[in-house]
Design an enzyme around this catalytic site. Structure first.
Site, mmCIF file in Angstrom:
data_model
loop_
_atom_site.group_PDB
_atom_site.id
_atom_site.type_symbol
_atom_site.label_atom_id
_atom_site.label_comp_id
_atom_site.label_asym_id
_atom_site.label_seq_id
_atom_site.Cartn_x
_atom_site.Cartn_y
_atom_site.Cartn_z
ATOM 1 N N HIS A 44 0.791 -1.227 0.000
ATOM 2 C CA HIS A 44 0.000 0.000 0.000
ATOM 3 C C HIS A 44 0.823 1.278 0.000
ATOM 4 O O HIS A 44 0.284 2.370 -0.158
ATOM 5 C CB HIS A 44 -0.966 0.019 1.189
ATOM 6 C CG HIS A 44 -2.121 -0.908 0.994
ATOM 7 N ND1 HIS A 44 -2.051 -2.243 1.277
ATOM 8 C CD2 HIS A 44 -3.368 -0.692 0.508
ATOM 9 C CE1 HIS A 44 -3.207 -2.815 0.989
ATOM 10 N NE2 HIS A 44 -4.020 -1.892 0.514
ATOM 11 N N GLY A 45 2.109 1.151 0.181
ATOM 12 C CA GLY A 45 2.922 2.358 0.114
ATOM 13 C C GLY A 45 4.295 2.126 0.717
ATOM 14 O O GLY A 45 4.470 1.279 1.603
#
Lengths: 409, 468
Positions: B319-320
């Site tokens: 997600h990041g």
């Protein structure tokens, strides 16, 4: 997660698709009509967008509209070209004003009570929402103003500092009761504290104007952040009294409607174009054309206080002394020897000029635009008094007053 | 380019639709491939070449895997592993290099320079799609795609390119060869597109605007802080599922059928249940291409726990490139382990609404870990929710205004998070086909129309997945 079941959602999606695909002739007709309408919406707007001529300025929003960006390979590669296209499309979109109105209406229908950061008060009163206090700007500005006022006093120029309120300070009685003046009070308390620390006496124009507004007097515009000419009269009355002068009674003025279609800046932001316009007045008095307003910036001048060419434009408030300029003088014709007042101001002071000019020759400076030393003006024009008239917003939104320190010995 | 923008809806998409439907059936993939590349290059034109390189590499390795998968398993495996390494290396370079740099700096004090390249949009989504292709071919779940444009179309297909859903190759293999186009299918696609557009532009943006204002205010109150995180909870759901719906709808219009990506996650009665309903295509991908290959639950309890740990660490990291996402992933690992060992059984015995509330609270606190990349900022917000941190009191005038002016929106958000509106629609539709069709059509057009108004006068229209 290993024991995940057959996804229910896919079965449901399949079921919906079956229902949707399973209609008879009538369903086919309806689907066709739906698709055609959808495609028509898409293509019609796309074609209109390219076909309609581009506008350069939006009167409703009071802003310049983005034009077709120039294409260069470099700008394409760094992504700025496509970013500009996005802005260009939004600004030149067919029916932009109409869609802005639709959005504002939807927001209000949802009970939001505000749009684009503007609160909707009673009777079409529009108030910019502001709940934070920038104490740092307040302190920087007030200490610079105090330094300048001290310098004036030391040069034998009595100084007055007057601060007017925003719509949120004066018209908050049109907002829900619980909202009221909480944030306004917080800001003015912070200002009072900062002023006390800077040892600067301040003439507050907030409460007297609020009392009048509450009593039903039309002292602030509903659609603009400025005070009305009546509000400016009351403000000037307080200021002149403080200076030991007596303002001419209200009844001595002939109130002339300059425009009954004044849509102010808050109206432009709020997007609610159905809100009725304000009325703008000029308070005329005998001999009020025997004055000359000179915009020193560009050497132009006109008789009286009003540049009426602005009345046909969106920005009607700028008809007072020709709007924002760095340096303006207002003098009485005929060479009568009158005291000179240095007026350091933001745009709130523009509509007080007709009242102040009856008592003083005015040297009007806007330090946001005037790049030379303001202090030097005192000797240059033989200034007798100094008045700094600001709206409190000018003390918090930027620290521009620190420029006043330039040239102080 | 994002779907919820004027340039997509009134510049790009009409042209693509026109080109797509005037192209003869046989050549439609070519049209899609070329137009998808333009879609991709819109913001960062140079990355089109990166995209073409990725496609070419996976096309070649996929071909080789397909060639040897029966005759020489070892060789096929080597090609597959090489493809995986190359894809992950590209992803690692563009997305995670600076995280490694920062982490080394933080741990050792050695200052390394940042790699100054923008993150290619959607790289996490399309890399996972490309990986699924090579692996599916190796596993004989699909045949190698010899047609370069068909394969390129799969990787770049603009509806799901930048925000999912992550389409597994085996799910669309057939559709790349032939798909059915019909007026009914197209109409159904428009309806799904309208639903997605409404979710993103009308619901998610409205909720997000409130969250942004509250989270950015230097001071706030307990009541406002709660409203803020509740609004974020709705924003992330309607934004993400709105994008997925738009992708599914756009796909349907062009004859594709993608699988659903969200299934009323906020109706879940446990965290386990939540993850069966949230971003389904991602959980499915991790299950099929990480968890099961690692041995899943077949190699004993200890190994299973390790496998789950790996999956949730990676899910977070996906997600990041920031440790807060990993924390968020591990938070769910812990919760899922607790549920596996005893909590699920306990929740089963409790009334349903208790389990539901437990899940919602857990998820809301999860979003705090997710949304603040700076851990201490997240903790300060959490403290504010309980009267510490930035809180100046329980509530103030602005807080009362925010709550009262959000009530209608909140009601809509809550109702739209439940399956009941859709269930009602199904029932009515089965009974009264024509009237429902007509009313739905009007509603969909109205949603487009109002969404358009919000796009023209957009004060807040973020793209949340630029980190993914």
């Amino acid at each position: 997660m290993a024991d995940m079941k057959t996804p229910e959602c896919d079965r449901e999606a399949a079921r919906l698709l079956t229902i949707q695909m399973g209609g008879g002739k009538k369903a086919q007709f309806l689907d066709r009509a739906f698709v055609i309408l959808f495609a028509a919406l898409l293509f019609a707007l796309a074609i209109l967008f390219w076909a309609l001529p581009d506008r350069t300025f939006s009167e409703t929003e009071n802003k310049d509209l983005t034009q077709l960006p120039p294409f260069t390979v470099k700008r394409l590669i760094d992504g700025s070209y496509t970013a500009d296209i996005a802005e260009y499309m939004a600004d030149q979109f067919p029916g932009r004003d109409f869609f802005i109105r639709v959005k504002a209406a939807s927001e209000l229908a949802l009970g939001k009570g505000s749009n684009n950061g503007v609160l909707f008060g009673e009777d079409g009163t529009l108030i910019p929402r502001s709940e934070t206090v920038n104490t740092e700007n307040l302190r920087d500005n007030l200490s610079a103003i105090a330094a300048f006022a001290d310098w004036c006093e030391n040069h034998g120029v009595p100084a007055t500092v007057a601060i007017s309120g925003r719509s949120a300070d004066v018209l908050h009685h049109t907002l829900p009761d619980y909202y009221g003046s909480a944030y306004s009070d917080a800001l003015w308390t912070a200002m009072d504290e900062a002023a006390a620390d800077a040892d600067l006496p301040i003439l507050s124009l907030r409460d007297p104007l609020h009392e009048r507004a509450k009593a039903g007097e039309y002292v602030y515009y509903r659609t603009d952040h400025h005070w009305t000419t009546l509000g400016a009269y009351y403000g000037s009355e307080i200021i002149l009294t403080e200076m030991g002068e007596t303002i001419a009674p209200l009844a001595s003025y002939t109130r002339e409607t300059a425009s009954d279609a004044f849509f102010g800046t808050t109206w432009s932001t709020a997007g609610a174009s159905w809100i009725a316009p304000d009325t703008m007045e000029y308070f005329r008095f005998a001999g009020d054309t025997d004055f000359t307003t000179t915009i020193v910036d560009n050497g132009t001048s006109f008789a009286g206080f009003y540049d009426t060419s602005y009345l046909t434009k969106k920005d009607k408030y700028s008809s007072f002394i020709g709007g924002n300029n760095a340096l303006v003088t207002v003098t009485k014709n005929g060479g009568e020897d009158r005291p000179t007042l240095l007026l350091i101001k933001d745009s709130f002071a523009h509509s007080t000029v007709p009242f102040l000019a009856q008592h003083f020759d005015l040297i009007i400076v806007d330090i946001r635009y005037y790049k030379k030393s303001t202090a030097a003006l005192v000797d240059e024009y033989g200034v007798d008094r100094m008045l700094l008239l600001y709206n409190i917003d000018s003390l918090t939104s930027s620290a521009s007053s620190v420029l006043l320190r330039a040239g102080l010995q | 380019m994002v779907f919820s923008s004027l340039e997509f809806m009134f510049l790009y998409f009409p042209v693509v639709l026109l080109l797509y439907f005037v192209t003869p059936l046989k050549w439609r993939n070519v049209t899609l491939f070329v137009t998808s590349l333009i879609f991709y290059g819109w913001g960062e034109p140079l990355y089109v070449f990166l995209m073409l390189a990725t496609i070419t590499v996976d096309y070649f390795f996929g071909w080789m895997v397909g060639k040897y998968r029966e005759s020489n398993r070892k060789r096929a495996r080597a090609y597959m592993v090489a493809a995986i390494v190359i894809n992950l290396a590209i992803l690692g370079f563009f997305k995670y290099a600076n995280l490694v740099v920062d982490t080394i700096t933080a741990l050792t004090g050695v200052t390394l320079t940042h790699i100054d390249v923008p993150l290619p949009v959607g790289i996490s989504f399309y890399t996972f799609q490309a990986l699924s292709y090579v692996i599916d071919v190796y596993r004989m779940d699909a045949n190698a795609q010899k047609n370069y444009t068909a394969f390129g179309t799969y990787v770049t297909l603009f509806p799901q390119l930048i925000a999912g859903p992550i389409v597994r190759y085996k799910d669309v293999d057939d559709q790349l060869r032939s798909r059915t186009h019909s007026m009914e299918r197209f109409a159904s696609g428009v309806r799904t597109l309208a639903a997605g557009m409404g979710k993103k532009v009308l619901l998610a943006n409205a909720a997000g605007e409130i969250w942004a204002r509250i989270s950015e205010a230097p001071e706030t109150t307990v009541a406002a802080a709660w409203l803020g995180i509740i609004m974020y909870t709705f924003q992330i759901y309607f934004d993400f599922s709105g994008y997925s719906d738009m992708a599914i709808g756009l796909g349907k219009m062009m004859g594709f059928s993608f699988r659903e990506n969200f299934y009323y996650p906020y109706m879940a009665n446990s965290v386990t249940d939540f993850w069966r309903r949230w971003h389904i295509s991602l959980s499915t991908w991790f299950r099929e291409y990480v968890y099961i290959p690692l041995g899943g639950n077949r190699k004993g309890r200890g190994r299973q726990i390790f496998n789950l740990l790996a999956v949730w660490f990676l899910t977070g990291l996906w997600h990041g490139a920031s440790w807060n996402f990993v924390t968020w992933g591990l938070y769910y690992f812990v919760l899922l382990m607790l549920e596996k060992t005893f909590l699920l059984k306990l929740l089963d015995k409790l009334p349903k609404f208790v389990a539901h509330i437990y899940t919602l609270i857990t998820v809301v606190f999860g979003w705090l870990l997710f949304v603040f990349t700076d851990f201490s900022a997240g903790m300060r917000y959490l403290a504010t929710m309980f009267g510490f941190g930035r809180a100046t009191g329980f509530i103030d005038a602005g807080g009362v205004f925010d709550w009262t002016s959000s009530l209608i929106l909140l009601a809509i958000l809550i109702i739209a998070s439940t399956p009941y509106p859709k269930k009602l629609l199904y029932k009515l539709w089965e009974k009264y086909d024509a009237p429902v069709r007509a009313v739905t059509a009007v509603l969909c057009l109205a949603v487009f129309f109002i969404a358009l108004a919000y796009l023209v006068n957009s004060s807040y229209n973020p793209f949340l997945y630029y980190r993914f």
